[in-house]
Design an enzyme around this catalytic site. Structure first.
Site, PDB file in Angstrom:
ATOM      1  N   ALA A 277      -7.197   8.843  -5.038  1.00  0.00           N
ATOM      2  CA  ALA A 277      -6.867   8.294  -3.717  1.00  0.00           C
ATOM      3  C   ALA A 277      -5.554   7.537  -3.847  1.00  0.00           C
ATOM      4  CB  ALA A 277      -7.968   7.340  -3.259  1.00  0.00           C
ATOM      5  N   LYS A 278      -4.647   7.789  -2.929  1.00  0.00           N
ATOM      6  CA  LYS A 278      -3.402   7.010  -2.929  1.00  0.00           C
ATOM      7  C   LYS A 278      -3.665   5.799  -2.041  1.00  0.00           C
ATOM      8  CE  LYS A 278       1.623   7.541  -2.482  1.00  0.00           C
ATOM      9  NZ  LYS A 278       2.017   7.020  -3.779  1.00  0.00           N
ATOM     10  N   ALA A 279      -4.330   4.820  -2.635  1.00  0.00           N
ATOM     11  CA  ALA A 279      -4.779   3.646  -1.892  1.00  0.00           C
ATOM     12  C   ALA A 279      -4.049   2.414  -2.396  1.00  0.00           C
ATOM     13  CB  ALA A 279      -6.282   3.475  -2.072  1.00  0.00           C
TER      14      ALA A 279
ATOM     15  N   TYR B  82      -2.445   0.161  -6.559  1.00  0.00           N
ATOM     16  CA  TYR B  82      -1.085  -0.236  -6.927  1.00  0.00           C
ATOM     17  C   TYR B  82      -1.040  -1.638  -7.519  1.00  0.00           C
ATOM     18  CZ  TYR B  82       0.360   4.254  -5.624  1.00  0.00           C
ATOM     19  OH  TYR B  82       0.505   5.616  -5.641  1.00  0.00           O
TER      20      TYR B  82
END
Ligand SMILES: Cc1ncc(COP(=O)(O)O)c(C=O)c1O
Length: 319
Positions: free
Chosen positions: A160-162, A166
């Site tokens: 998931a690019k959540a 980051y």
């Protein structure tokens, strides 16, 4: 470098002035990291300004949202159109970086609130150059292996690019920069290589291209997929596999891929020279194929370039 502001941001279905695209300080995402996002590039190709792999990025946005049970109140086609709109309405004829984001907004506070907060969606775009420096494309960058590992499987989903993921990237990248490196590489919890703070990683060993598989806590990068497909065209063998840390030092060539980093060679890891200490021939070949997509030297056989009609939506923004 501060973000070079443009005139409009697409926010919940409308183009609004850049400075009006704001959120409440009690928005859920700000407190709990509950946002999913994308990063795309538009390139000034010979025929038109074109967004690279627009539908694939939009699909990943919806996939990331699905994992976190975030219901995006727009269709993928509407998000695609919003990406085009922010490029054209802002007159970004030299190309752009595009940032769609969907997040739990202002409503009830609490990790899992009884009443679902509204899902806000925004798409911004601005002009952006080389992420790892201008010279890096030819000369390569110096990187380190971070003391911070990537998140373990079944903790935070790496696919998931959540926003929350980051925090791991920040720890890795901040440490690397504090120590004088351009970027840091994270190891997976089994000690094998995972990825850069914001990039996937490829090694060249004896003419074969190696990259950690998706199970090694990596994002399924769209540039990673692009490079794998271009490598197949060039008859370079690609293997997704577990990569031991020491293979980073013993590789003939090493490079990062990512929308921001594009294809960036790595010339040293932990101050140990990689190969000849500069961009190697396989990396250069793949760079040529990759950048060739945008200057017409590589035929876009996959339909990856989505032309933006730069006249069509300027009227929609009133500009
Ligand atoms: C952690 C991480 N890995 C890999 C990538 C590369 O992905 P893509 O090529 O889709 O930009 C990115 C950038 O989006 C990233 O943030």
């Amino acid at each position: 470098m501060p973000i070079p502001a443009t005139s409009h941001i697409w926010f919940n279905g409308k183009l609004v002035p850049w400075e009006k695209a704001t959120v409440h300080v009690l928005a859920h995402a700000l407190h709990y990291g509950s946002s999913v996002f994308e990063g795309l590039r538009a390139y000034a190709t010979p025929g038109a300004v074109a967004i690279f792999r627009l539908r694939d990025h939009t699909r990943r946005l919806f996939d990331s949202a699905k994992i976190y049970r975030i219901q995006i109140p727009f269709t993928p086609a509407q998000i695609d159109a919003a990406c085009r709109d922010v490029v054209s309405s802002n007159g970004l004829s030299n190309g752009a970086y595009i940032r769609p984001v969907a997040f739990r907004g202002y409503g009830e506070i609490g990790v899992a609130p009884k009443i679902e907060p509204p899902i806000d969606v925004a798409v911004a775009a601005w002009e952006w150059g080389k992420y790892l420096g201008k010279e890096s494309e030819a000369e390569g960058v110096d990187v380190c292996v971070s003391s911070w590992q990537r998140m373990a499987p079944n903790t935070l989903p790496a696919m998931a690019k959540a926003a929350g993921n980051y925090l791991s990237s920040q720890l890795i990248s901040l440490e690397a920069k504090r120590l004088g490196f351009a970027e840091g590489i994270g190891l997976a919890t089994d000690g094998t290589v995972s990825e850069g703070a914001g990039e996937n990683l490829f090694l060249v060993k004896d003419g074969v291209l190696l990259t950690p598989a998706l199970a090694h806590s990596v994002l399924g990068g769209i540039t990673r997929d692009t490079v794998m497909k271009l490598a197949a065209e060039l008859q370079i063998e690609v293997r997704e596999c577990a990569v031991p840390r020491e293979l980073l030092y013993l590789a003939d060539e090493l490079f990062f891929t990512g929308t921001a980093a594009e294809v960036t060679p790595i010339r040293s890891v932990d101050r140990i020279q990689v190969g000849a200490g500069r961009r190697g021939p396989v990396t250069e070949k793949l760079q040529q194929a990759f950048f060739g997509l945008f200057d017409g030297r590589t035929e876009d056989r996959w339909g990856w370039l989505d032309d933006v009609d730069m006249r069509r939506t300027r009227a929609a923004a009133g500009g």
